[in-house]
Design an enzyme around this catalytic site. Sequence first.
Site, PDB file in Angstrom:
ATOM      1  N   HIS A  18      45.750  49.170  40.347  1.00 49.93           N
ATOM      2  CA  HIS A  18      46.810  49.126  39.332  1.00 49.93           C
ATOM      3  C   HIS A  18      48.187  49.173  39.998  1.00 49.93           C
ATOM      4  CE1 HIS A  18      43.731  51.092  36.449  1.00 49.93           C
ATOM      5  NE2 HIS A  18      44.005  49.907  35.924  1.00 49.93           N
ATOM      6  N   LYS A  42      37.861  54.971  21.301  1.00 49.46           N
ATOM      7  CA  LYS A  42      37.331  54.642  22.616  1.00 49.46           C
ATOM      8  C   LYS A  42      37.064  55.919  23.403  1.00 49.46           C
ATOM      9  CE  LYS A  42      38.186  51.324  26.238  1.00 49.46           C
ATOM     10  NZ  LYS A  42      39.026  50.327  26.868  1.00 49.46           N
ATOM     11  N   ARG A  91      40.989  40.284  39.220  1.00 49.88           N
ATOM     12  CA  ARG A  91      40.270  40.545  40.467  1.00 49.88           C
ATOM     13  C   ARG A  91      39.287  39.396  40.668  1.00 49.88           C
ATOM     14  NH1 ARG A  91      38.756  46.205  38.047  1.00 49.88           N
ATOM     15  NH2 ARG A  91      38.433  44.665  36.442  1.00 49.88           N
ATOM     16  N   SER A 129      38.397  51.121  37.672  1.00 48.75           N
ATOM     17  CA  SER A 129      38.306  52.538  37.291  1.00 48.75           C
ATOM     18  C   SER A 129      36.839  52.914  37.067  1.00 48.75           C
ATOM     19  CB  SER A 129      39.083  52.800  35.996  1.00 48.75           C
ATOM     20  OG  SER A 129      40.442  52.517  36.179  1.00 48.75           O
TER      21      SER A 129
HETATM   22  O1  PNS Z   1      42.362  48.735  31.085  1.00 43.84           O
HETATM   23  P1  PNS Z   1      41.640  47.951  30.035  1.00 43.84           P
HETATM   24  O2  PNS Z   1      40.629  48.849  29.335  1.00 43.84           O
HETATM   25  O3  PNS Z   1      41.023  46.689  30.575  1.00 43.84           O
HETATM   26  O4  PNS Z   1      42.732  47.524  28.952  1.00 43.84           O
HETATM   27  C1  PNS Z   1      42.379  46.812  27.796  1.00 43.84           C
HETATM   28  C2  PNS Z   1      43.559  46.643  26.832  1.00 43.84           C
HETATM   29  C3  PNS Z   1      44.195  47.976  26.489  1.00 43.84           C
HETATM   30  C4  PNS Z   1      44.610  45.759  27.462  1.00 43.84           C
HETATM   31  C5  PNS Z   1      43.004  45.950  25.567  1.00 43.84           C
HETATM   32  O5  PNS Z   1      41.883  46.657  25.105  1.00 43.84           O
HETATM   33  C6  PNS Z   1      44.032  45.854  24.430  1.00 43.84           C
HETATM   34  O6  PNS Z   1      44.976  45.104  24.528  1.00 43.84           O
HETATM   35  N1  PNS Z   1      43.817  46.664  23.349  1.00 43.84           N
HETATM   36  C7  PNS Z   1      44.687  46.737  22.216  1.00 43.84           C
HETATM   37  C8  PNS Z   1      44.184  45.851  21.053  1.00 43.84           C
HETATM   38  C9  PNS Z   1      44.578  44.403  21.282  1.00 43.84           C
HETATM   39  O7  PNS Z   1      45.731  44.046  21.174  1.00 43.84           O
HETATM   40  N2  PNS Z   1      43.579  43.577  21.666  1.00 43.84           N
HETATM   41  C10 PNS Z   1      43.782  42.179  22.064  1.00 43.84           C
HETATM   42  C11 PNS Z   1      43.949  41.179  20.930  1.00 43.84           C
HETATM   43  S1  PNS Z   1      42.880  41.378  19.563  1.00 43.84           S
END
Ligand code: PNS
Length: 162
Positions: A18, A42, A91, A129
């Site tokens: 990150h 979550k 990645r 993670s």
């Molecule tokens: O670190 P992560 O878990 O890969 O992050 C995922 C994240 C937070 C970027 C994703 O789950 C997200 O954007 N969640 C908020 C809801 C949203 O806007 N989803 C995408 C369009 S429906």
Amino acid sequence: MERIAIYPGSFDPVTNGHLDILERGLKLFDKIIVAILTNPQKKFLFTLEERIAMLEDSLKDFSNVEIDTFDGLTVDFAARCNAQGILRGLRAMSDFEYEFQMALMNRRLNREIQTVFLMTGLRWIYTSSSIIKQAAQFGGSIKGMVPNIVEIKIKDKYAQNG
Ligand code: PNS
């Protein structure tokens, strides 16, 4: 005009991968807001407060970075921050399908905001993670993969959880 991006994620916990993406992103954006997902549905290993504290410690030497939390849609949070970009790291190829789908949905939801993908440094290509937590849970060394504070906190967490 100030170029602002949000860098959304679970950060459960923050990893060196990150930080690598953030460093690269700061070469493109004037300010990056690290946006920690709070979603109570979550299941996270670390509480929101713990995730914030680890990020604050890990980012203490970074300039032009802020930390905030959000729930709901990422694009709505980005719009509230007046951000033009959503920063995501890529990645291995396995990230691509999920990231592609999310970026296209986000674009459909708000055409003003662009997703910007940056490649992590090669050292971090296979770290995440989740895999780091798994290694730590079973006593594996995660030295050099996460900031020092995270290494300590993960050990404490698994010691507490048995
Ligand atoms: O670190 P992560 O878990 O890969 O992050 C995922 C994240 C937070 C970027 C994703 O789950 C997200 O954007 N969640 C908020 C809801 C949203 O806007 N989803 C995408 C369009 S429906």
